[in-house]
Enzyme design. Structure first.
Site, PDB file in Angstrom:
ATOM      1  N   ASP A   1      43.161   8.806  42.059  1.00 27.45           N
ATOM      2  CA  ASP A   1      43.824   9.918  42.170  1.00 27.45           C
ATOM      3  C   ASP A   1      45.458  10.436  42.008  1.00 27.45           C
ATOM      4  O   ASP A   1      46.072   9.166  41.099  1.00 27.45           O
ATOM      5  CB  ASP A   1      44.008   9.965  44.307  1.00 27.45           C
ATOM      6  CG  ASP A   1      43.735  11.029  44.707  1.00 27.45           C
ATOM      7  OD1 ASP A   1      44.295  12.177  43.881  1.00 27.45           O
ATOM      8  OD2 ASP A   1      43.547  11.533  45.964  1.00 27.45           O
TER       9      ASP A   1
ATOM     10  N   ASP B   1      39.452   6.042  51.880  1.00 29.04           N
ATOM     11  CA  ASP B   1      40.233   7.037  51.161  1.00 29.04           C
ATOM     12  C   ASP B   1      41.535   6.528  51.018  1.00 29.04           C
ATOM     13  O   ASP B   1      41.571   5.353  51.713  1.00 29.04           O
ATOM     14  CB  ASP B   1      39.882   8.425  51.356  1.00 29.04           C
ATOM     15  CG  ASP B   1      39.924   9.276  50.260  1.00 29.04           C
ATOM     16  OD1 ASP B   1      42.002  10.086  49.848  1.00 29.04           O
ATOM     17  OD2 ASP B   1      39.090  10.296  49.074  1.00 29.04           O
TER      18      ASP B   1
ATOM     19  N   ASP C   1      20.029  25.159   0.744  1.00 31.73           N
ATOM     20  CA  ASP C   1      20.904  25.677  -0.433  1.00 31.73           C
ATOM     21  C   ASP C   1      21.245  26.614  -0.489  1.00 31.73           C
ATOM     22  O   ASP C   1      21.507  26.932  -1.734  1.00 31.73           O
ATOM     23  CB  ASP C   1      19.292  25.628  -1.413  1.00 31.73           C
ATOM     24  CG  ASP C   1      18.424  26.077  -1.178  1.00 31.73           C
ATOM     25  OD1 ASP C   1      18.250  26.857   0.698  1.00 31.73           O
ATOM     26  OD2 ASP C   1      17.182  26.214  -1.415  1.00 31.73           O
TER      27      ASP C   1
ATOM     28  N   CYS D   1      40.531  12.310  39.964  1.00 31.74           N
ATOM     29  CA  CYS D   1      40.515  12.781  41.054  1.00 31.74           C
ATOM     30  C   CYS D   1      42.652  13.130  40.554  1.00 31.74           C
ATOM     31  O   CYS D   1      42.780  12.521  40.479  1.00 31.74           O
ATOM     32  CB  CYS D   1      40.665  12.751  42.330  1.00 31.74           C
ATOM     33  SG  CYS D   1      41.486  13.310  43.970  1.00 31.74           S
TER      34      CYS D   1
ATOM     35  N   ASN E   1      48.501  13.441  42.710  1.00 34.23           N
ATOM     36  CA  ASN E   1      48.732  14.547  43.722  1.00 34.23           C
ATOM     37  C   ASN E   1      50.243  15.312  43.062  1.00 34.23           C
ATOM     38  O   ASN E   1      50.315  15.252  44.104  1.00 34.23           O
ATOM     39  CB  ASN E   1      48.772  13.600  44.536  1.00 34.23           C
ATOM     40  CG  ASN E   1      47.033  13.630  45.547  1.00 34.23           C
ATOM     41  OD1 ASN E   1      46.351  14.669  45.516  1.00 34.23           O
ATOM     42  ND2 ASN E   1      46.722  12.374  45.333  1.00 34.23           N
TER      43      ASN E   1
ATOM     44  N   ASP F   1      39.344  20.371  46.092  1.00 39.08           N
ATOM     45  CA  ASP F   1      39.959  19.758  47.892  1.00 39.08           C
ATOM     46  C   ASP F   1      39.134  20.494  48.863  1.00 39.08           C
ATOM     47  O   ASP F   1      38.991  20.822  49.710  1.00 39.08           O
ATOM     48  CB  ASP F   1      41.440  19.740  47.705  1.00 39.08           C
ATOM     49  CG  ASP F   1      41.783  18.133  47.746  1.00 39.08           C
ATOM     50  OD1 ASP F   1      41.235  16.873  47.427  1.00 39.08           O
ATOM     51  OD2 ASP F   1      43.338  18.123  47.339  1.00 39.08           O
TER      52      ASP F   1
END
Ligand code: DGJ
Length: 741
Positions: free
Chosen positions: A483, A371, A72, A531, A485, A553
């Site tokens: 990824d 990878d 209030d 990534c 890049n 990295d």
């Protein structure tokens, strides 16, 4: 089962063609109110009140952003705007919620448009509002043209996080060009001693915390890269100089949920009012709205904490965990993973990967990730991107034998992909040289020998969805490391009519989100890591589709301490991947012990990235023990409240973090000594966030606690007296766990 069906292909097209929504869905169950008498709106959630009102000329003015007010409490109506001088008219000196370029505005606009006759004057006035399931929707309209804007407000009751976005509608009969558009302008309460915190970086050097006084003028944080970027991250925090510290004092903060080019302008105007405007980067931006079309912005999330930078980041972390991430409000814990990159780079083979997987399994690794290097003619970074078929010289039977072995070893299998890119030396580029972002007849700059596919084009999106769908349907893959890049160059889309080519800045990122959503829809079990050559794509937009992110990295464990500290200002440790890699580290040739490397990585989501063929039996034993320890505390590290007890910034010789579980039944302390000088005794570290009455047993799982440390003591003891972890030498670390008994 292989997916060859044409129906699926058709589904991709319709998905992207029909995709309109950009905003991150926001579960807003906060109280939203409107006072008819004063024309004041307010939103309340978890100790925060945000209020704004309609002034006498129909502008929307900010009234309160800070600690919560009583229900209030009288919030006065927005004051009558008035010019400051002939140079500075009212709209430039009034704390507006959404600022249109028009009526003589000279400060940062939230929206700037161009009409076909060259006119660019836009004066927005209140046209109505709705109290919605999401919160509040305020409608604005230009004083004469049929240009309408909707401002959307929401607040997450549990975390007090505000969401703001905007949508502009062209209801005129002619095209309208949007030259600049922000999600929102946020006005800070008036104060003269603000300090701005933000994050800067570069490849292998992300997450540097910067501070500067917020003085008259503007600070621009931005990305012009077509991606989030690590130069600046779309996050800010503002505290009061010498008042706001790590655990005390007011902090206002926010983050833009957008993974394309973005801009955040922090301004202090001629009268000393400070505001932050964030949205699409106007650099090279233009978006043509045909009659009947609309453009929506990403969401700008904002919060307030009375508990310093620590309180602000804990709020952000909780919000990410309970609202933003896939699986929210209870995203899955991150498994311990192995990644092959630093071990083999592109020289992946079935035999080599199996050998690594067999060793990783003995350590207690839960997910094995292969990878770069497994596809097309990918023997180095000069070829193969775009050709997402298995390289049969390296994997004569495809991926199946490797995956089968990984699964037999009790691990999940994950795979690296970079779907948005193409090497000129690839079958894809030879077949579709027009699929890349380019300006007609101009050179196509390469970065890491690759070009960026134009995701604004539907056929490119279809290709990506189809390739990934096939890969995921034919193979037992639980995880993709996604990824990215390089950043954009020559941002052209020559196939589109000239006036529409710069839609690229919006459509690319929207389509990226749609692709990720579609992959997740078709393969709900598959998790994704964002990534971008390190930490180039970490933001609240991509986090909606990413279970985890790769922050950098740079895997040197000492460099990482600072970067992890910077990362944690904005993002939660429970998404931050951190690998244990070789010593000396490839980045800086620094040598550190295996235990130190583990403890640094255990501050986030643990991974191993070293070549296990080079490890000694002792190293295997240490790693196995620490991985088991990590699993016992990871729920607390990944989901708990983070207290940065001693910051590694400013060349401090020590640093320490404490993670406290939601239930406060467990706390995990990591302490690091970077270098010893003289004969300095170890400081007593006072813990935070424990229950004072609860008794906690302490156990060091790396290093030791001081001899005189009690085995069990109350939370009050650990918080008010503290614990000492004696460390000596360079790059030393210790860790202990406090369990309620
Ligand atoms: C950049 C990533 O950040 C690395 O971890 C690795 O995946 C390489 N790309 C592979 O090309």
């Amino acid at each position: 089962m292989p997916v060859t069906s044409l129906n699926r292909r058709a589904a991709c097209l319709s998905l992207l063609g029909g995709m309109a929504a950009l905003a991150v869905p926001f579960r807003s169950d906060a109280e939203a109110r409107f006072d008819e008498r004063t024309k004041v709106f307010r939103l309340d959630g978890d100790g925060v009140t945000y209020a704004f009102g309609i002034d006498s000329v129909g502008q929307i003015q900010a009234l309160h952003w800070g600690g919560s007010l009583a229900v209030d409490d009288p919030l006065p109506a927005a004051p009558k705007p008035s010019d400051f001088s002939g140079f500075d008219r009212a709209n430039s000196v009034t704390p507006l919620e959404y600022v249109a370029f028009g009526g003589g505005l000279v400060t940062e606009p939230s929206l700037k448009v161009a009409f076909p006759d060259g006119g660019r004057d836009l004066v927005l006035r209140y046209a109505g509002h709705e109290m919605t399931a999401e919160g509040i929707r305020v409608r604005l309209k230009d004083i004469s043209a049929e240009v309408h804007v909707e401002l959307t407000y929401g607040m997450d009751k549990a975390t007090g996080m505000l969401s703001r976005s905007a949508r502009v509608y062209n209801r005129t009969r002619r095209p309208l060009r949007i030259d600049q558009m922000a999600a929102a302008t946020l006005n800070l309460p008036f104060a003269d001693d603000y300090e701005l915190h933000y994050l800067t970086g570069r490849w292998a050097g992300e997450w540097t915390v910067q501070k500067r006084p917020l003085e008259a003028g503007s600070t621009v944080l931005e990305s012009r890269l077509g991606m989030t970027g690590s130069q600046n991250n779309p996050w800010f925090a503002v505290g009061r100089k010498d008042v706001s510290e790590e655990e005390n004092g007011p902090v206002w903060f926010g983050a833009l949920a957008w993974s394309g080019s973005w801009r955040m302008v922090v301004e202090k105007d001629i009268l000393g009012h400070s505001r932050i405007t964030a949205g699409y980067n106007p650099f090279d931006f233009a978006y043509l709205l045909k009659p009947g079309e609309s453009l929506e912005t990403p969401v700008f999330y904002a919060g307030y904490s009375p508990d310093g930078m620590g309180g602000a980041s804990r709020r952000m972390h909780r919000f990410q965990r309970t609202v933003i991430l896939p699986g929210a409000p209870a995203p899955k814990l991150r498994p311990v993973l192995y990644n092959s990159w630093e071990a083999t780079e592109f020289a992946v083979t079935e035999q080599g990967q199996v050998a690594l997987a067999e060793k990783a399994a003995t350590l207690g690794v839960e997910r094995f990730v292969m990878d770069d290097g497994w596809f097309g003619k990918r023997n180095n970074d000069r070829a193969g991107l775009g050709d997402w078929t298995v390289n049969r010289e390296k994997f004569p039977q495809g991926l199946t034998p490797l995956i089968r072995r990984v699964r037999e070893l009790g691990m999940e299998f994950g795979l690296w992909v970079e779907p948005e890119m193409v090497n000129p030396n690839s079958d894809l580029y030879r077949a579709h040289p027009d699929w890349v972002i380019n300006f007609k007849g101009r050179p196509r700059s390469e970065g890491r020998n690759q070009m960026v596919l134009n995701l604004a084009r539907k056929e490119v999106c279809d290709y990506i969805i189809k390739s990934l769908d096939l890969l995921l349907s034919e193979n037992d893959i639980a995880f993709l490391k996604w990824d990215h890049n390089r950043s954009w160059s020559e941002p052209g889309w020559p196939e589109r009519p000239v006036a529409e080519q710069q839609r690229l800045y919006v459509d690319y990122t929207r389509h990226l989100y749609a692709i990720l959503a579609e992959i997740r829809r078709r393969h709900p079990r598959v998790e994704i890591e964002s990534c971008a050559g390190g930490g180039g794509r970490v933001d609240l937009g991509i986090m909606r589709f990413s279970d985890q992110v790769w922050p950098t990295d740079n895997t040197d464990p000492f460099d990482r301490l600072k970067m992890q500290d910077g990362f944690s200002q904005a993002y939660m440790p429970g998404v931050m991947m951190a690998w244990v890699t070789a010593s000396p580290n490839w980045v800086n040739k620094r040598s550190t012990s295996l235990e130190y490397r583990f403890l640094s990585a255990m501050q986030g989501c643990l991974g191993i990235g070293d070549n296990l063929n080079h490890w000694t039996p002792d190293e295997f034993a240490t790693a196995k023990r620490l991985i088991a320890e990590y699993k016992a505390v990871r729920a607390t590290v990944q989901r708990g409240d983070l207290y940065r007890l001693i910051s590694p910034q400013d060349n401090s010789p020590r640093s320490a973090t404490l993670s406290v579980s939601d239930t406060r039944r467990q706390a995990v302390l990591f302490a690091f000594l970077h270098s010893s000088s003289k004969f300095e005794p170890a400081p007593l570290l006072q813990l935070r966030g424990l229950e004072p009455q609860t008794r906690y047993a302490v156990r060091a799982f790396a290093g030791t606690v001081a001899d005189d440390t009690p085995k069990v003591a109350s939370g009050a003891y650990w918080m008010n007296h503290g614990v000492k972890l004696p460390l000596r030498g360079d790059f030393q670390a210790a860790a202990c766990v406090f369990d309620a008994v």
